[in-house]
Design an enzyme around this catalytic site. Structure first.
Site, PDB file in Angstrom:
ATOM      1  CB  ALA A 194      -0.953  -0.302   1.267  1.00 63.35           C
ATOM      2  CG  ASP A 195       2.755   5.027  -1.475  1.00 65.49           C
ATOM      3  OD1 ASP A 195       3.646   5.107  -0.574  1.00 65.49           O
ATOM      4  OD2 ASP A 195       2.337   6.686  -1.809  1.00 65.49           O
ATOM      5  CD  GLN A 196      -2.974   7.645   3.852  1.00 61.60           C
ATOM      6  OE1 GLN A 196      -2.282   7.775   4.550  1.00 61.60           O
ATOM      7  NE2 GLN A 196      -4.925   7.336   4.184  1.00 61.60           N
TER       8      GLN A 196
END
Length: 203
Positions: free
Chosen positions: A79-81
């Site tokens: 994941a990345d944000q």
């Protein structure tokens, strides 16, 4: 609720993401990766990618690195944000003083959290999802901000935007659109739906 085949590997050291998966009853293993995210993000920007596509690209890079260390057929979740404030990116603050500057800049405005997740196995991306919750920060007083920073301390240095919505950071906001899971960094319902479709979870 156990998986039917492969266990899930989380390519992240995020305690929030781990909690979300374990609270859903998933059995996971942790395989954090170490990437130069700033350099990768700049390369995506230079290539003309939107911040949403950049978040997906960074999640893919994390998954690819974790897969290179994994066993064959291991199912990787990465994941990345990215905090998107009118097209500007806010990274995790390096110090309390920087956290204060970020929160003053965000005060009274709306920002979007571009939250990307991918599933990866061996050398192939199997699935991706991008969520974009929108958060309106209220026009809080500087006295409130000082009290908030004193209470939270260095815990917020590991948080994009210098807040923990699951903690006292909720007092910074007047309204939120989007799922709490996506704000915390891992939209679970789309993920669980895909794992059921894949036969990893019971349908």
């Amino acid at each position: 609720m156990n998986s039917l085949s492969t266990s899930l590997t989380l390519a992240s050291a995020s305690s929030a993401r781990r909690m979300l998966l374990e609270d859903a009853g998933l059995h996971i293993r942790i395989r954090p990766v170490d990437l130069d995210e700033e350099t990768l993000r700049k390369a995506c920007t230079d290539a003309g990618l939107s911040l949403g596509k950049t978040a997906v690209s960074l999640a893919e890079s994390k998954a690819r690195q974790a897969a290179s260390l994994a066993e064959k057929d291991e199912l990787i979740l990465a994941a990345d944000q990215i905090l998107d404030f009118k097209g500007a990116v806010f990274s995790k603050p390096a110090a309390i003083s920087e956290a204060r500057e970020q929160l003053l800049a965000l005060r009274g405005g709306v920002h979007i959290l571009r939250t990307a997740i991918v599933l990866w196995r061996d050398e192939k991306k199997l699935w991706e999802h991008l969520a974009s919750p929108s958060l309106t920060m209220r026009s809080f007083s500087e006295a409130f901000l000082d009290a908030y920073l004193e209470e939270e301390g260095e815990r917020i240095l590991s948080c994009v935007g210098a807040y923990r919505l699951e903690g006292p950071g909720v007092h910074l906001f007047s309204s939120i659109e989007g799922s709490q899971d996506a704000i915390l960094g891992l939209p679970r319902l789309p993920l669980l739906n895909e794992l059921r479709r894949m036969g990893v979870l019971m349908s």
